[in-house]
Design a protein around this motif. Structure first.
Motif, PDB file in Angstrom:
ATOM      1  N   SER A 126       0.844  -1.195   0.000  1.00  0.00           N
ATOM      2  CA  SER A 126       0.000   0.000   0.000  1.00  0.00           C
ATOM      3  C   SER A 126       0.881   1.248   0.000  1.00  0.00           C
ATOM      4  O   SER A 126       2.095   1.167   0.213  1.00  0.00           O
ATOM      5  CB  SER A 126      -0.882   0.004   1.247  1.00  0.00           C
ATOM      6  OG  SER A 126      -0.057   0.156   2.383  1.00  0.00           O
ATOM      7  N   VAL A 127       0.236   2.376  -0.201  1.00  0.00           N
ATOM      8  CA  VAL A 127       0.933   3.660  -0.150  1.00  0.00           C
ATOM      9  C   VAL A 127       1.579   3.827   1.226  1.00  0.00           C
ATOM     10  O   VAL A 127       2.701   4.327   1.353  1.00  0.00           O
ATOM     11  CB  VAL A 127      -0.077   4.806  -0.441  1.00  0.00           C
ATOM     12  CG1 VAL A 127       0.553   6.158  -0.203  1.00  0.00           C
ATOM     13  CG2 VAL A 127      -0.579   4.707  -1.871  1.00  0.00           C
ATOM     14  N   LYS A 128       0.881   3.383   2.253  1.00  0.00           N
ATOM     15  CA  LYS A 128       1.403   3.490   3.626  1.00  0.00           C
ATOM     16  C   LYS A 128       2.734   2.717   3.768  1.00  0.00           C
ATOM     17  O   LYS A 128       3.682   3.197   4.395  1.00  0.00           O
ATOM     18  CB  LYS A 128       0.349   2.897   4.583  1.00  0.00           C
ATOM     19  CG  LYS A 128       0.455   3.394   5.995  1.00  0.00           C
ATOM     20  CD  LYS A 128      -0.768   2.938   6.763  1.00  0.00           C
ATOM     21  CE  LYS A 128      -0.344   2.528   8.157  1.00  0.00           C
ATOM     22  NZ  LYS A 128      -1.230   1.562   8.775  1.00  0.00           N
ATOM     23  N   ASP A 129       2.788   1.542   3.162  1.00  0.00           N
ATOM     24  CA  ASP A 129       4.032   0.756   3.220  1.00  0.00           C
ATOM     25  C   ASP A 129       5.179   1.521   2.567  1.00  0.00           C
ATOM     26  O   ASP A 129       6.312   1.506   3.065  1.00  0.00           O
ATOM     27  CB  ASP A 129       3.865  -0.588   2.490  1.00  0.00           C
ATOM     28  CG  ASP A 129       2.806  -1.453   3.136  1.00  0.00           C
ATOM     29  OD1 ASP A 129       2.765  -1.486   4.367  1.00  0.00           O
ATOM     30  OD2 ASP A 129       2.015  -2.070   2.402  1.00  0.00           O
ATOM     31  N   MET A 130       4.875   2.174   1.445  1.00  0.00           N
ATOM     32  CA  MET A 130       5.934   2.905   0.728  1.00  0.00           C
ATOM     33  C   MET A 130       6.424   4.088   1.553  1.00  0.00           C
ATOM     34  O   MET A 130       7.581   4.485   1.458  1.00  0.00           O
ATOM     35  CB  MET A 130       5.434   3.372  -0.652  1.00  0.00           C
ATOM     36  CG  MET A 130       5.258   2.239  -1.627  1.00  0.00           C
ATOM     37  SD  MET A 130       6.776   1.245  -1.837  1.00  0.00           S
ATOM     38  CE  MET A 130       6.158  -0.394  -1.520  1.00  0.00           C
TER      39      MET A 130
END
Ligand code: NAI
Length: 341
Positions: free
Chosen positions: A104-108
């Motif tokens: 997810s964007v959060k992981d990035m």
């Protein structure tokens, strides 16, 4: 490159297939592989497809990919993502990472704490956000082109929304890309048949887009105008292709063909196949437009051109009586050899 860190439990692989056209750029996949050999095969195939995808889309980037072994729902921690970022950083910019399946964007954002070689960050963090929406838009454009081409319409109709009205589209996989594709198709009046291994996603698509649910084992065999694979790869094989009812295959999944010969089998059976690395390039086109300042309109205009590229491939395939997959591979290899997009 093999990335192992006992402290965080990270087990990952990074494959850089080509930097001929620029630094390699490709998403990071989190998946629970049966064994390391499967993960190696996957990352190598995916990184090669990324080289071809960038070459055809003209992004000025090369092909690379990463996979993290494990289950995305249970054991993905901020520490693990940051550690992955350190390995990406050690390649000094030869590989730029982004989201793929299970990410997810959060992981990035966690990855960006340990390396600057990461894309697909939120717009407010200087990135271009989740690439899936643009990927879905590119697939939507590709479906329009394939329908128009099969109906014998002119090239000007390759982006005509009305060609999809009342058409039946069977969508396999309702994740980031598949769900948004369903939204766009539904808004254009298509009829949807959907499946996912997650029943909640199926319920959501039925509820929001008036879709009809189907089972993951039967979706290939449902009568439809288009089969849109948007889950994982290797869905088109010598076993599955004879079951296929739809005259068009056009979807987001990477590496849809089990083997090169499966492209020839589709061609012999008169199935119009939109080569995966051509139709699903919207996400990387979006990311390539991140610098210096993200411009969504420019990214969308470039993504819309996927229809034109597919049209050329369909035309050549017909003229030369060759599978669309072979035509697309050759075009990509040619651009790589010329050393420019
Ligand atoms: P995702 O992880 O958000 O969604 C995948 C979906 O497929 C999930 O809902 C999962 O439950 C479902 N699924 C898995 N196995 C299935 C099966 N056997 N039958 C039915 N459903 C199944 O992934 P995302 O981001 O939507 O990507 C989908 C495909 O598109 C992947 O192959 C990915 O590599 C490819 N792709 C994605 C891009 C992106 O921008 N996210 C860009 C280019 C390609």
């Amino acid at each position: 490159m093999q990335c192992e860190d006992p402290q965080t439990g990270l087990r990952a692989l990074i494959a850089v297939h080509s930097t001929k056209l620029g630094p390699s750029l490709g998403g990071c996949r989190r998946w629970s592989y049966d064994d390391v050999a499967d993960a190696i095969t996957d990352v190598l195939r995916l990184s090669k497809a990324m080289s071809y995808k960038h070459a055809i889309a003209g992004t000025g980037r090369g092909g690379g990919k990463a996979v993290i072994l494990g289950d995305s729902s249970s054991d993905k921690t901020p520490a693990l993502m940051k550690c992955f970022g350190q390995f990406v950083d050690s390649l000094g910019g030869r590989y730029i990472t982004a989201e793929d399946v299970g990410m997810s964007v959060k992981d990035m954002l966690f990855v960006s704490e340990t390396t600057q070689h990461v894309s697909g960050l939120p717009i407010e963090h200087g990135g271009s956000g989740d690439p899936s929406t643009m990927t879905a838009f590119g697939v939507y454009c590709g479906i329009l082109a394939a329908l128009a081409w099969n109906q014998g319409l002119g090239k000007n109709d390759s982006c005509n929304r009305s060609v999809v009205k009342n058409r039946v589209i069977a969508v396999q996989g309702l994740g980031h890309v598949g769900m948004d594709l369903c939204r766009q198709l539904h808004e254009s009046g298509a009829k949807l048949i959907v499946t996912d291994i997650d029943p909640n996603r199926v319920a959501q698509a039925c509820d929001q887009f008036n879709a009809t649910a189907n089972s993951p084992h039967e979706i290939l065999a449902v009568p439809a105008d288009v089969f849109a694979p948007c889950a994982l790869g290797c869905v088109l094989t010598s076993v599955s292709i004879p079951q296929l009812q739809a005259p068009i295959v056009a979807g987001a999944a990477n590496n849809q063909l089990g083997a090169d010969e499966d492209g020839a089998l589709l061609h012999r059976r008169n199935v119009l196949y939109a080569p995966d690395f051509v139709i699903n390039a919207g996400g990387i086109i979006n990311i390539a437009n991140e610098q210096p300042t993200y411009d969504v309109d420019k990214a969308k205009a470039q993504t819309r051109k996927i229809s034109e590229t597919l049209w050329q491939i369909f035309d050549s395939s017909k003229k030369l009586d060759r599978p669309t997959s072979a035509v697309a591979n050759e075009l990509a290899r040619h651009r790589l050899e010329r050393n420019r997009p």
